[in-house]
Design a protein around this motif. Structure first.
Motif: not given
Length: 363
Positions: A149-150, A160, A162-164, A167, A173, A175
């Protein structure tokens, strides 16, 4: 450190290639304190002769542009270099260089008759829609992360989020993917399935670790029996450099269990200010105790008068000296983590809040 240090006890010489620090301007806070600040770069530390060699490496040098400074106590905080020849973000000029490189990529991609292949290469790096509407949909940002994960130090909820956010910003990303090689126009990566892929790029920003500066490696080489960690300088629980008694090291130049963050270095600086103040007080009390004992030897014995007063003062100084001699080791207290994730947004993981926080930076 200087804000928490009594410079009445020390003749402080601060050597820095810049006359400012990020976030906290150096000169205004030091203007009212007894601090000498030569704008120069430290080239070599001689721990045996207790000397530091410095030089003016600016474009406009005077007739005298290098010298050797003796020291009684040295606080070593030179940081670390970044392990790359790509762009990175460490100092203010790095951000200026990055902005210039991004604009160069965009303007080169907008050059008439540029091939589609070259445009894809250049735009694999700001809202472009108002400046370059024909290129806005070409911009591609890829985040390569070797871990699952980042931002792994943050909570699952913030990861979650951050990843959204990435996006939404069309940031891809990758990973569990490791960089194997960096070429002139491509990056070779390997995913968790063992597959090799070559990614084109117009701009590469590197954030994959630090390496010791040449002056640090030279210092380590002078203390081979004690400095055997290639990651950085080894220190004891009091931040004292192993192998010598008069050098303290803090920040990214050290190899400790602490994260290489400003929060750690700030607490280390405050601790050293208190420690040095305690050592100065201890030295002052030792001198006073020696004076009192010298006076006592010349006084007549008896329960009254000067002899009694002298004995009471000696007892008081001894108690203060015992207290000043009890030096506590450095203890890091984690106050939370903050990360900027783009588009004026940040995430914060703070121990005094029951839930993680997603917030916005002020524009």
């Amino acid at each position: 450190m200087l804000k928490n240090m009594d410079t009445e006890d020390f003749n402080v010489v601060l050597v820095s290639p810049r006359n400012y620090f990020l976030f906290t301007p150096l000169l205004p806070s030091a203007a009212e304190r007894r601090v000498s600040i030569p704008e120069a770069e430290a080239l070599k530390v001689d721990p045996h002769n207790k000397q530091v060699t410095i030089a003016d490496l600016s474009d406009n040098k005077g007739d005298v542009n290098n010298m050797t400074i003796p020291y009684n106590i040295l606080v070593y905080a030179v940081g670390a270099d970044t392990q790359t020849h790509s762009c990175f973000l460490k100092e203010r000029p790095d951000a200026e260089k990055l902005r210039e490189r991004v604009m160069d990529c965009i303007e080169s991609a907008a050059f008439p008759d540029q091939s589609e292949e070259e445009v894809d290469h250049l735009m694999h790096v700001n809202d472009l829609r108002s400046w370059y509407p024909e290129l806005a949909n070409k911009l591609k940002i890829t985040f390569v992360e070797a871990l699952p994960n980042v931002l792994p130090i943050f909570s699952r909820e913030l990861i979650q989020h951050t990843e959204s956010t990435f996006k939404e910003q069309n940031i891809e990303v990758l990973a569990k993917t490791m960089v194997k090689e960096v070429k002139d126009k491509t990056v070779v990566v390997k995913n968790d399935k063992g597959q090799i892929e070559e990614l084109p790029y117009g701009l590469l920003v590197w954030a994959a670790g630090n390496v010791s500066r040449p002056i640090t490696r030279d210092l380590m080489a002078q203390l081979p029996q004690h400095q055997k960690n290639r990651r950085g300088l080894l220190v004891d629980d009091y931040l004292r450099l192993l192998g010598v008694n008069d050098i303290y090291a803090i920040g990214d130049c050290t190899a400790t269990s602490y994260a290489p963050t400003a929060q750690v270095a700030t607490q280390q600086g405050r601790y050293l200010a208190r420690l040095l103040g305690q050592l100065a007080k201890k030295e002052e009390l030792e001198k006073r105790l020696a004076e009192l004992r010298g006076e006592r030897s010349g006084l007549p014995e008896g329960p009254e008068g000067k002899a009694k007063n002298n004995a009471e003062e000696i007892e008081s100084v001894v108690k203060q000296l015992n207290k000043a001699s009890k030096i506590r080791p450095f203890h890091y207290s984690h106050q939370g983590s903050l990360a900027y994730i783009g588009s004026d947004k940040a995430i914060a993981d703070l121990p005094f809040l029951s839930t993680p926080v997603s917030s916005y930076f002020l524009r």
